[in-house]
Design an enzyme around this catalytic site. Structure first.
Site, PDB file in Angstrom:
ATOM      1  CE  LYS A   1       0.020   2.475  -9.750  1.00  0.00           C
ATOM      2  NZ  LYS A   1       0.113   1.163 -10.362  1.00  0.00           N
TER       3      LYS A   1
ATOM      4  NE  ARG B   1      -5.792  -2.159  -5.634  1.00  0.00           N
ATOM      5  CZ  ARG B   1      -5.004  -1.412  -4.737  1.00  0.00           C
ATOM      6  NH1 ARG B   1      -5.514  -1.455  -3.273  1.00  0.00           N
ATOM      7  NH2 ARG B   1      -4.264  -0.424  -4.994  1.00  0.00           N
TER       8      ARG B   1
ATOM      9  NE  ARG C   1      -1.369  -2.023  -5.624  1.00  0.00           N
ATOM     10  CZ  ARG C   1      -1.538  -3.241  -5.633  1.00  0.00           C
ATOM     11  NH1 ARG C   1      -0.745  -4.280  -5.258  1.00  0.00           N
ATOM     12  NH2 ARG C   1      -2.707  -3.947  -6.165  1.00  0.00           N
TER      13      ARG C   1
ATOM     14  CD  GLU D   1      10.225   6.916  -7.994  1.00  0.00           C
ATOM     15  OE1 GLU D   1      10.411   6.497  -9.251  1.00  0.00           O
ATOM     16  OE2 GLU D   1      10.281   6.076  -7.013  1.00  0.00           O
TER      17      GLU D   1
ATOM     18  CE  LYS E   1      -2.780   4.169 -12.173  1.00  0.00           C
ATOM     19  NZ  LYS E   1      -2.322   2.749 -12.502  1.00  0.00           N
TER      20      LYS E   1
ATOM     21  CB  SER F   1     -10.851   2.688 -11.418  1.00  0.00           C
ATOM     22  OG  SER F   1      -9.819   2.638 -10.009  1.00  0.00           O
TER      23      SER F   1
ATOM     24  CE1 TYR G   1     -10.419   1.819 -16.749  1.00  0.00           C
ATOM     25  CE2 TYR G   1     -10.151   3.675 -15.418  1.00  0.00           C
ATOM     26  CZ  TYR G   1      -9.789   2.576 -15.741  1.00  0.00           C
ATOM     27  OH  TYR G   1      -8.933   1.832 -15.066  1.00  0.00           O
TER      28      TYR G   1
HETATM   29  C1  PBG Z   1      -1.166  -1.830 -11.414  1.00  0.00           C
HETATM   30  C2  PBG Z   1      -1.864  -0.877 -11.698  1.00  0.00           C
HETATM   31  C3  PBG Z   1      -3.174  -0.246 -11.038  1.00  0.00           C
HETATM   32  C4  PBG Z   1      -3.867   0.711 -11.879  1.00  0.00           C
HETATM   33  C5  PBG Z   1      -3.353   0.623 -12.895  1.00  0.00           C
HETATM   34  N1  PBG Z   1      -2.052  -0.173 -13.038  1.00  0.00           N
HETATM   35  C6  PBG Z   1      -3.554  -0.590  -9.493  1.00  0.00           C
HETATM   36  C7  PBG Z   1      -2.481  -0.368  -8.397  1.00  0.00           C
HETATM   37  O1  PBG Z   1      -1.709   0.252  -8.881  1.00  0.00           O
HETATM   38  O2  PBG Z   1      -3.130  -0.607  -7.327  1.00  0.00           O
HETATM   39  C8  PBG Z   1      -5.068   1.573 -11.502  1.00  0.00           C
HETATM   40  C9  PBG Z   1      -5.904   1.959 -12.390  1.00  0.00           C
HETATM   41  C10 PBG Z   1      -7.115   2.569 -12.002  1.00  0.00           C
HETATM   42  O3  PBG Z   1      -7.542   2.795 -10.858  1.00  0.00           O
HETATM   43  O4  PBG Z   1      -7.977   2.815 -12.702  1.00  0.00           O
HETATM   44  N2  PBG Z   1      -1.498  -2.959 -12.212  1.00  0.00           N
END
Ligand code: PBG
Length: 325
Positions: free
Chosen positions: A196, A206, A217, A233, A248, A274, A313
């Site tokens: 990730k 967000r 992060r 990982e 991801k 997203s 989505y």
């Molecule tokens: C963490 C999480 C995130 C997403 C899924 N799980 C946000 C992040 O790590 O900042 C993002 C999913 C998306 O952008 O569609 N809870």
């Protein structure tokens, strides 16, 4: 006579192209991420994700049923709480929004679909980080693991079939596995967010979860420049007991999906996040891209790269198109 080789022959008719098509996307390989907002009485639109809403507990149930009828393979749930605190208590509380929603959906759907839950603290903390903070304000890896363990048991008890630890803490898969086993949840699986990245493509998410994060992060999510780290990982998550591994975001990381698929002996998932959604919706709304073709092309690419499962989505709509095709 030149050319000696004519690859176009295999593209001459739709039937010929169908015959030699290498990659298929099936509805059951798609997972629909859904947001449920505590205390909401009406679904709330998410401006940066046109067509996606924060559900009420009721509208979520209806939408989940529709997704199952459309033939999607699973549902990934995210909770949007009304109150947040430093340790993300809403995540471990059996009556917290996510756990309550899981219970609703499991009661409604039983084992008819695969119910997944985000196992992370960022939705529940008032500082918006994926873990708890130490005295200096840094994310405290091992203190966070203890909370994840508790959260995992709460989610399993609420009815999740697969838990998705997404906080990128070291040791999170092992700790979650151990906590589940100790509580007797031997059949609850782990969909590990293994690779990730600290990605700008999470921007609209967000808004979707009303994240309180200031800063970034980068001390726990991966540098987009790195692929060797993703393999490390993934290997660790496999050793720690991941049932599926995930990459991801998806579209900007097709090479990572391919590399992970080559080393993984469990199914590989990819999350079309997203920002990938927002980007295509915005271009399509302007008439700059053919929406349906673009969406199906991205899903095909993610499958071709090596993903067995795709979180998107568009899962329900795409499932409909795939049935028509
Ligand atoms: C963490 C999480 C995130 C997403 C899924 N799980 C946000 C992040 O790590 O900042 C993002 C999913 C998306 O952008 O569609 N809870």
């Amino acid at each position: 006579m030149f050319p000696n080789h004519r690859p176009r022959r295999l593209r001459t008719t739709p039937a010929m192209r169908r015959l030699v098509s290498e990659t298929a996307v099936r509805p059951n390989q798609l997972v629909l991420p859904m947001f449920v907002k505590e205390g909401a009485t009406e679904p709330v639109a998410i401006a940066s994700m046109p067509g996606v809403v924060q559900h009420t507990r009721d509208s979520m149930r209806k939408a989940a049923l529709e997704a199952v009828e459309a033939g999607v393979g699973g549902i990934m749930l995210f909770g949007v709480p009304t109150t947040r605190d430093a340790v993300g208590s809403g995540g471990t509380d059996p009556n917290g929004v996510l756990n309550a929603a899981l219970r609703d959906l499991r009661a409604e759907l039983g084992d008819e679909t695969v119910l997944m839950s985000d196992l992370c603290l960022d939705e529940f903390t008032d500082h918006g980080h994926c873990g708890v903070l130490d005295a200096k304000g840094n994310v405290d890896n091992d203190a966070t693991l203890a909370v994840y363990a508790e959260m995992a048991v709460a989610q399993a008890e609420a009815g999740a079939h697969l838990l998705g630890p997404s906080g990128m803490m070291d040791g999170q898969v092992a700790v979650v596995r151990e906590a589940l086993d100790a509580a007797g949840h031997l059949d609850t699986g782990i969909l590990a967010y293994s690779a990730k990245y600290a990605s700008a493509f999470f921007g609209p998410f967000r808004e979707a979860v009303e994240s309180q994060l200031t800063g970034d992060r980068t001390t726990y999510q991966q540098d987009p420049a790195n692929i060797r780290e993703a393999l490390r990982e993934t290997t660790l998550d496999l050793t720690e007991g991941a049932d599926l591994v995930m990459v991801k975001p998806a579209l900007a990381y097709l090479d990572v999906i391919r590399a992970v698929a080559e080393i993984s002996d469990v199914p590989v998932a990819a999350y079309q996040v997203s920002g990938e959604y927002a980007m295509i919706e915005a271009a399509a709304a302007n008439g700059w891209l053919d929406r349906r073709r673009t969406i199906l092309e991205t899903l095909t690419s993610i499958r071709r790269a090596g993903a067995d499962v795709v979180l998107t989505y568009w899962a329900v709509e795409a499932a409909g198109w795939l049935r028509e095709n």
